[in-house]
Enzyme design. Structure first.
Site, PDB file in Angstrom:
ATOM      1  N   LYS A 185       6.091 -79.208 111.142  1.00 32.13           N
ATOM      2  CA  LYS A 185       5.573 -79.562 112.466  1.00 32.13           C
ATOM      3  C   LYS A 185       6.653 -80.081 113.419  1.00 32.13           C
ATOM      4  O   LYS A 185       6.571 -79.851 114.625  1.00 32.13           O
ATOM      5  CB  LYS A 185       4.440 -80.588 112.340  1.00 32.13           C
ATOM      6  CG  LYS A 185       3.179 -80.008 111.706  1.00 32.13           C
ATOM      7  CD  LYS A 185       2.042 -81.008 111.707  1.00 32.13           C
ATOM      8  CE  LYS A 185       0.778 -80.372 111.131  1.00 32.13           C
ATOM      9  NZ  LYS A 185      -0.381 -81.278 111.226  1.00 32.13           N
TER      10      LYS A 185
ATOM     11  N   GLY B 123       5.106 -85.274 111.370  1.00 30.00           N
ATOM     12  CA  GLY B 123       4.519 -84.514 112.465  1.00 30.00           C
ATOM     13  C   GLY B 123       3.062 -84.842 112.706  1.00 30.00           C
ATOM     14  O   GLY B 123       2.630 -85.023 113.858  1.00 30.00           O
ATOM     15  N   ALA B 124       2.283 -84.946 111.640  1.00 31.17           N
ATOM     16  CA  ALA B 124       0.872 -85.310 111.794  1.00 31.17           C
ATOM     17  C   ALA B 124       0.732 -86.783 112.161  1.00 31.17           C
ATOM     18  O   ALA B 124      -0.129 -87.159 112.967  1.00 31.17           O
ATOM     19  CB  ALA B 124       0.109 -85.004 110.515  1.00 31.17           C
TER      20      ALA B 124
ATOM     21  N   ASP C  61      -3.466 -81.352 117.064  1.00 32.11           N
ATOM     22  CA  ASP C  61      -3.792 -82.401 116.095  1.00 32.11           C
ATOM     23  C   ASP C  61      -4.221 -83.684 116.801  1.00 32.11           C
ATOM     24  O   ASP C  61      -5.138 -84.378 116.356  1.00 32.11           O
ATOM     25  CB  ASP C  61      -2.581 -82.720 115.214  1.00 32.11           C
ATOM     26  CG  ASP C  61      -2.376 -81.714 114.096  1.00 32.11           C
ATOM     27  OD1 ASP C  61      -3.338 -81.005 113.732  1.00 32.11           O
ATOM     28  OD2 ASP C  61      -1.247 -81.640 113.573  1.00 32.11           O
TER      29      ASP C  61
ATOM     30  N   TYR D 176      -7.585 -82.706 103.900  1.00 32.23           N
ATOM     31  CA  TYR D 176      -8.943 -82.164 103.741  1.00 32.23           C
ATOM     32  C   TYR D 176      -9.075 -81.180 102.585  1.00 32.23           C
ATOM     33  O   TYR D 176     -10.158 -80.633 102.368  1.00 32.23           O
ATOM     34  CB  TYR D 176      -9.441 -81.536 105.049  1.00 32.23           C
ATOM     35  CG  TYR D 176      -8.838 -80.190 105.389  1.00 32.23           C
ATOM     36  CD1 TYR D 176      -9.397 -79.021 104.901  1.00 32.23           C
ATOM     37  CD2 TYR D 176      -7.734 -80.092 106.209  1.00 32.23           C
ATOM     38  CE1 TYR D 176      -8.859 -77.786 105.213  1.00 32.23           C
ATOM     39  CE2 TYR D 176      -7.186 -78.867 106.543  1.00 32.23           C
ATOM     40  CZ  TYR D 176      -7.756 -77.720 106.033  1.00 32.23           C
ATOM     41  OH  TYR D 176      -7.210 -76.492 106.341  1.00 32.23           O
TER      42      TYR D 176
END
Length: 291
Positions: free
Chosen positions: A83, A146-147, A119, A237
């Protein structure tokens, strides 16, 4: 490198649209089916592939982007571990990705490669729907990659007044704190330092690390630091119910799984790739149809 033009140019809807997800160890991703089934519902000839760096035995994000563009894709989603690195291989960066310092959606179009970040909005929408009446004064964020950058900004823009940031990569955590301080001013974000102190001060704890994924089992911190009064959130997830969430819920914590971020980031990316507005409820139903 320049900022993206405004308004952002979307890919034009046309027969034979294709997109893909670039990442490592992404075989269990629910993203392709969400995109393909929504495309079918809207009458689009739309395909969505997986480009798994683990299967291809490469970590060369530049080459992966080059190949995806050469293959005629409308764009790609980008996930762990690319990312941040992907930003070095685009022509312009939309404000959403510029603010976060990472991209999860790269559109190939008339403006070249434009990096976006869905995101941020995806997490913010899922968080808004699931946090309920839980206290949001202070939160502890685990993960500054990145997240993590997207989640940090979303938390602070969604009601959290003070955010502690922790990452095994101290430089990444420091860079995120510096970036957020430049955007929001002093006093909104701090390095976590001693996790015991940060967890004791926090109302909630968010996992934005890859720990808990099927290929990286475990919990992102010592679960003895998690108390029943905490709310907890996880962006992983697959599996949907991570060890972190399972153990926190067993203590009585309010839990928020990664489904909201997964669905709503896909909703926004779908529109960027196709130029068509998807039905979020329908995409959520597709996500929930996985067994």
């Amino acid at each position: 490198m320049s900022a993206a033009p405004s308004p952002v140019t979307l890919a034009s809807p046309s027969p034979g649209l294709r997109a893909a997800l670039i990442g490592a160890g992404i075989g269990a991703s629910r993203t392709p089916r969400m995109h393909v089934e929504e495309g079918r519902a809207l009458g689009l000839d739309y395909g969505y592939d997986l480009i798994d760096a683990d299967q291809l035995m490469t970590r060369d994000i530049a080459a992966l982007l080059d190949q995806a563009q050469a293959d005629g894709l409308a764009g790609v989603n980008v996930t762990f571990p690319f990312k941040r690195a992907a930003l070095d291989h685009v022509d312009s960066i939309a404000p959403s990705a510029l603010a976060v310092g990472a991209t999860n959606t790269v559109v190939f179009g008339p403006d070249g490669r434009v990096a976006h970040n869905t995101d941020y909005a995806g997490f913010a929408e899922g968080f808004r729907r699931d946090i309920g009446t839980q206290a949001q004064g202070c939160a502890l964020l685990l993960g500054a990659g990145g997240a993590g950058g997207a989640v940090a900004n979303a938390l602070l823009d969604s009601g959290v007044r003070l955010l502690f940031v922790q990452d095994v990569d101290t430089a990444a955590a420091e860079a995120l704190v510096t970036s957020i301080t430049a955007r929001l001013g002093a006093g909104r974000v701090r390095l976590a330092g001693d996790l015991r102190v940060a967890a004791a001060a926090a109302d909630g704890i968010v996992n934005a690390t890859p720990v808990g994924m099927a290929k990286l089992p475990g919990t992102p911190l010592d679960m003895a630091l998690v108390e029943p009064r905490h709310w907890v959130a996880d962006i992983v997830y697959f599996p949907l119910e991570t060890a972190f969430l399972q153990q926190a819920r067993a203590k009585g914590c309010h839990g928020i799984d990664g489904s909201g971020m997964a669905v709503f980031q896909a909703v926004l990316a779908f529109e960027l790739f196709t130029g068509r507005k998807p039905d979020p409820a329908r995409m959520r139903a597709t996500f929930d149809s996985f067994t």
